[in-house]
Write a protein that holds these residues in place. Structure first.
Motif, mmCIF file in Angstrom:
data_model
loop_
_atom_site.group_PDB
_atom_site.id
_atom_site.type_symbol
_atom_site.label_atom_id
_atom_site.label_comp_id
_atom_site.label_asym_id
_atom_site.label_seq_id
_atom_site.Cartn_x
_atom_site.Cartn_y
_atom_site.Cartn_z
ATOM 1 N N SER A 1 0.937 -1.376 0.120
ATOM 2 C CA SER A 1 0.240 0.141 -0.079
ATOM 3 C C SER A 1 0.740 1.165 -0.143
ATOM 4 N N GLN A 2 1.778 1.311 0.852
ATOM 5 C CA GLN A 2 2.714 2.421 0.899
ATOM 6 C C GLN A 2 3.562 2.627 -0.599
ATOM 7 N N LEU A 3 3.812 1.542 -1.216
ATOM 8 C CA LEU A 3 4.424 1.843 -2.576
ATOM 9 C C LEU A 3 3.330 2.389 -3.584
ATOM 10 N N ARG A 4 2.139 1.768 -3.515
ATOM 11 C CA ARG A 4 1.051 2.114 -4.469
ATOM 12 C C ARG A 4 0.805 3.491 -4.375
ATOM 13 N N HIS A 5 0.800 3.927 -3.144
ATOM 14 C CA HIS A 5 0.131 5.268 -2.795
ATOM 15 C C HIS A 5 1.229 6.455 -1.936
ATOM 16 N N GLY A 6 2.342 6.072 -2.054
ATOM 17 C CA GLY A 6 3.474 6.821 -1.131
ATOM 18 C C GLY A 6 4.344 7.517 -2.447
ATOM 19 N N SER A 7 3.955 7.638 -3.662
ATOM 20 C CA SER A 7 4.739 7.936 -4.611
ATOM 21 C C SER A 7 4.162 8.449 -5.809
ATOM 22 N N GLN A 8 4.311 9.694 -6.140
ATOM 23 C CA GLN A 8 3.444 10.278 -7.249
ATOM 24 C C GLN A 8 3.813 9.390 -8.709
ATOM 25 N N LEU A 9 5.138 9.301 -8.667
ATOM 26 C CA LEU A 9 5.722 8.711 -9.889
ATOM 27 C C LEU A 9 5.180 7.317 -10.099
ATOM 28 N N LEU A 10 5.177 6.456 -9.134
ATOM 29 C CA LEU A 10 4.802 5.246 -9.097
ATOM 30 C C LEU A 10 2.879 5.030 -9.430
ATOM 31 N N GLU A 11 2.487 6.159 -8.981
ATOM 32 C CA GLU A 11 0.846 6.164 -8.758
ATOM 33 C C GLU A 11 0.576 6.470 -10.476
ATOM 34 N N ASP A 12 1.611 7.210 -11.012
ATOM 35 C CA ASP A 12 1.198 7.850 -12.302
ATOM 36 C C ASP A 12 1.619 6.366 -13.352
ATOM 37 N N MET A 13 2.466 5.708 -13.049
ATOM 38 C CA MET A 13 2.790 4.421 -13.662
ATOM 39 C C MET A 13 1.738 3.485 -13.628
ATOM 40 N N ILE A 14 1.147 3.246 -12.335
ATOM 41 C CA ILE A 14 -0.028 2.400 -12.143
ATOM 42 C C ILE A 14 -1.132 2.683 -13.166
ATOM 43 N N ARG A 15 -1.418 4.033 -13.266
ATOM 44 C CA ARG A 15 -2.486 4.518 -13.819
ATOM 45 C C ARG A 15 -2.435 4.423 -15.314
ATOM 46 N N ARG A 16 -1.171 4.751 -15.837
ATOM 47 C CA ARG A 16 -1.161 4.931 -17.173
ATOM 48 C C ARG A 16 -0.352 4.016 -17.855
ATOM 49 N N LYS A 17 0.754 3.348 -17.251
ATOM 50 C CA LYS A 17 1.371 2.237 -17.969
ATOM 51 C C LYS A 17 1.038 0.764 -17.404
ATOM 52 N N GLY A 18 0.338 0.551 -16.669
ATOM 53 C CA GLY A 18 -0.049 -0.711 -16.165
ATOM 54 C C GLY A 18 0.947 -1.317 -15.283
ATOM 55 N N LEU A 19 1.759 -0.408 -14.583
ATOM 56 C CA LEU A 19 2.484 -0.962 -13.337
ATOM 57 C C LEU A 19 1.790 -1.730 -12.122
ATOM 58 N N LEU A 20 2.283 -2.658 -11.950
ATOM 59 C CA LEU A 20 1.530 -3.856 -10.850
ATOM 60 C C LEU A 20 2.477 -3.702 -9.703
ATOM 61 N N VAL A 21 1.782 -3.558 -8.468
ATOM 62 C CA VAL A 21 2.685 -3.794 -7.486
ATOM 63 C C VAL A 21 1.783 -4.706 -6.555
ATOM 64 N N VAL A 22 2.552 -5.909 -6.356
ATOM 65 C CA VAL A 22 1.884 -7.129 -5.682
ATOM 66 C C VAL A 22 2.551 -7.613 -4.494
ATOM 67 N N GLY A 23 1.779 -8.158 -3.555
ATOM 68 C CA GLY A 23 2.490 -8.703 -2.375
ATOM 69 C C GLY A 23 2.566 -10.235 -2.341
ATOM 70 N N ALA A 24 3.447 -10.858 -1.853
ATOM 71 C CA ALA A 24 3.866 -12.348 -2.150
ATOM 72 C C ALA A 24 4.649 -12.650 -0.536
ATOM 73 N N GLU A 25 4.306 -13.819 -0.376
ATOM 74 C CA GLU A 25 4.797 -14.461 0.866
ATOM 75 C C GLU A 25 5.677 -15.725 0.511
ATOM 76 N N TYR A 26 6.836 -15.821 0.926
ATOM 77 C CA TYR A 26 7.641 -17.120 0.773
ATOM 78 C C TYR A 26 7.670 -17.944 1.921
ATOM 79 N N ASN A 27 7.497 -18.973 1.700
ATOM 80 C CA ASN A 27 7.313 -20.074 2.835
ATOM 81 C C ASN A 27 8.459 -20.775 3.034
ATOM 82 N N LEU A 28 9.184 -20.676 4.261
ATOM 83 C CA LEU A 28 10.670 -21.221 4.313
ATOM 84 C C LEU A 28 10.523 -22.563 4.384
#
Ligand SMILES: [Zn+2]
Length: 205
Positions: free
Chosen positions: A167-194
């Motif tokens: 959420s901080q990456l999606r909403h904490g940067s103007q540049l990233l927000e613009d890329m999400i909206r205009r260029k299809g930048l995807l920010v996803v979470g993932a969990e690795y199981n040890l």
């Protein structure tokens, strides 16, 4: 430029190979690949992962030289330098996928839980800059019934912390927000199981 969906597919396939013990193709880390990349890179994904020695992004995703732009910090937290690093890679290399990679039994989460359970006057300065950023994800859970079950609490806190970084990456940067909206930048979470070696990607929300 590789679109986010294709980049995600590559990571899922690479992790499947890793988790089933299929070794990395030598070509992807060999000298000819190294020389090919000396003049420039085009990483297809950005990974913000934990520094834990058991979770090296390139290995768990079965990737080689030049594939991933990796930022590692204990607890996969988002501080200004992490935002800048993600912005740098997304802007400069036109990379369209950002993965926040947390993992089971994360030491930064465990340390935060320990710290929050201590009396206020007994809290240490150890790991302060990390704990302070993990704390908002963990604190609300301590007031719920799940807090009685340590393992369940850790599992829930790990996931909450990953979602918070996303959420901080999606909403904490103007540049990233613009890329999400205009260029299809995807920010996803993932969990690795040890234990299993499997990375579980979170649904988009
Ligand atoms: Zn960790």
């Amino acid at each position: 430029m590789i679109r986010a969906e294709r980049a995600l597919r590559r990571l899922i396939d690479g992790n499947r190979r890793f988790a089933s013990d299929v070794r990395l193709r030598r070509a992807s880390i060999g000298s000819s690949r190294r020389l090919e990349l000396a003049g420039g890179q085009e990483p297809f994904a950005i990974v913000l992962g934990c520094s834990d020695s058991r979770v090296p992004a390139e290995i768990v995703f079965g990737q080689g030289l030049g594939d991933l732009f990796v930022i590692r910090v204990a607890g996969n937290i988002v501080a200004p330098s992490q935002v800048d690093s993600v912005e740098f890679a997304a802007g400069r290399y036109d990379t369209r996928l950002v993965v926040v990679l947390g993992h089971s039994s994360c030491g930064a989460i465990l340390a935060t839980i320990e710290e929050l359970k201590r009396a206020p006057d007994d809290q240490s300065r150890k790991l302060r800059s990390i704990v302070d950023r993990v704390r908002p994800s963990v604190e609300p859970l301590l007031g719920t019934p799940i807090a009685a079950d340590h393992d369940a609490l850790v599992r829930r806190a790990v996931r909450a912390n990953i979602r918070s970084s996303v959420s901080q990456l999606r909403h904490g940067s103007q540049l990233l927000e613009d890329m999400i909206r205009r260029k299809g930048l995807l920010v996803v979470g993932a969990e690795y199981n040890l234990d299993s070696g499997v990375v579980e990607f979170f649904d988009e929300d």
